[in-house]
Design a protein around this motif. Structure first.
Motif, PDB file in Angstrom:
ATOM      1  N   LEU A 286      59.663  93.115  57.161  1.00  0.00           N
ATOM      2  CA  LEU A 286      58.299  92.593  57.105  1.00  0.00           C
ATOM      3  C   LEU A 286      57.400  93.517  56.291  1.00  0.00           C
ATOM      4  CD1 LEU A 286      56.038  90.668  57.911  1.00  0.00           C
ATOM      5  CD2 LEU A 286      55.863  91.907  60.091  1.00  0.00           C
ATOM      6  N   ALA A 287      57.554  94.818  56.490  1.00  0.00           N
ATOM      7  CA  ALA A 287      56.723  95.786  55.774  1.00  0.00           C
ATOM      8  C   ALA A 287      56.958  95.713  54.264  1.00  0.00           C
ATOM      9  CB  ALA A 287      56.991  97.197  56.297  1.00  0.00           C
TER      10      ALA A 287
ATOM     11  N   LEU B 154      55.141  92.751  53.014  1.00  0.00           N
ATOM     12  CA  LEU B 154      53.697  93.004  52.982  1.00  0.00           C
ATOM     13  C   LEU B 154      53.311  93.843  51.771  1.00  0.00           C
ATOM     14  CD1 LEU B 154      53.010  93.639  56.768  1.00  0.00           C
ATOM     15  CD2 LEU B 154      52.199  91.700  55.405  1.00  0.00           C
ATOM     16  N   ARG B 155      54.115  94.879  51.479  1.00  0.00           N
ATOM     17  CA  ARG B 155      53.812  95.706  50.304  1.00  0.00           C
ATOM     18  C   ARG B 155      53.884  94.875  49.038  1.00  0.00           C
ATOM     19  NH1 ARG B 155      57.387  99.736  50.673  1.00  0.00           N
ATOM     20  NH2 ARG B 155      58.844  98.781  49.246  1.00  0.00           N
TER      21      ARG B 155
ATOM     22  N   MET C  44      49.728  94.383  50.278  1.00  0.00           N
ATOM     23  CA  MET C  44      49.148  94.916  51.512  1.00  0.00           C
ATOM     24  C   MET C  44      49.858  96.216  51.918  1.00  0.00           C
ATOM     25  SD  MET C  44      48.336  91.426  53.667  1.00  0.00           S
ATOM     26  CE  MET C  44      49.926  90.653  53.580  1.00  0.00           C
TER      27      MET C  44
ATOM     28  N   GLU D 162      49.188  97.878  55.531  1.00  0.00           N
ATOM     29  CA  GLU D 162      49.904  97.274  56.646  1.00  0.00           C
ATOM     30  C   GLU D 162      51.381  97.645  56.600  1.00  0.00           C
ATOM     31  OE1 GLU D 162      47.780  95.765  54.641  1.00  0.00           O
ATOM     32  OE2 GLU D 162      46.298  94.720  55.853  1.00  0.00           O
ATOM     33  N   ALA D 163      51.940  97.663  55.395  1.00  0.00           N
ATOM     34  CA  ALA D 163      53.340  98.055  55.231  1.00  0.00           C
ATOM     35  C   ALA D 163      53.552  99.492  55.699  1.00  0.00           C
ATOM     36  CB  ALA D 163      53.758  97.910  53.764  1.00  0.00           C
TER      37      ALA D 163
ATOM     38  N   ASP E  51      55.627 103.034  50.080  1.00  0.00           N
ATOM     39  CA  ASP E  51      54.287 102.651  50.540  1.00  0.00           C
ATOM     40  C   ASP E  51      53.263 103.690  50.116  1.00  0.00           C
ATOM     41  OD1 ASP E  51      55.494 100.519  51.887  1.00  0.00           O
ATOM     42  OD2 ASP E  51      55.458 101.546  53.836  1.00  0.00           O
TER      43      ASP E  51
END
Length: 109
Positions: A19-20, A23-24, A28, A31-32, A64
């Motif tokens: 998920l991370a 998100l990246r 985002m 959040e990641a 990240d």
């Protein structure tokens, strides 16, 4: 309330890592970073700091940090995974692409 790492199966951390990354890629990175940081903490407690999954999570966390413009921290974290990764993978090549990313972050590619 967040469960302790001992109560959380590694599969949950793996799902959070995936998920991370998404998100990246969606722009985002904050959040990641939060998800990768939590997953890294859990995996280090569950599997150990030198387990390949823990090291992969650390590499994602370094990515990240780079996306957040924290390049020195990204280089430090990414570089810290090189030796343990070499030992953990015993010469297997499944991580070669990620190793190239780390080396580029460190200016060694």
């Amino acid at each position: 309330m967040r469960r302790s790492a001992a109560d959380t199966p590694p599969q949950n951390s793996t799902a959070n890592i995936n998920l991370a990354v998404a998100l990246r890629l969606l722009g985002m990175p904050e959040e990641a970073h939060r998800l990768h940081e939590a997953a890294l903490t859990d995996l280090a407690k569950q599997l150990g700091k030198s387990h390949p999954l823990t090291l992969a999570c650390a590499i994602n966390l370094a990515n990240d940090l780079a996306a957040l413009g924290q390049h020195d921290q990204a280089k430090q974290l990414g570089g810290a995974t090189l030796e343990p990764r070499a030992a953990a993978t015993q010469g297997r090549t499944s991580w070669d692409d990620q190793e190239q990313v780390i080396r580029r972050l460190m200016g060694q590619a």
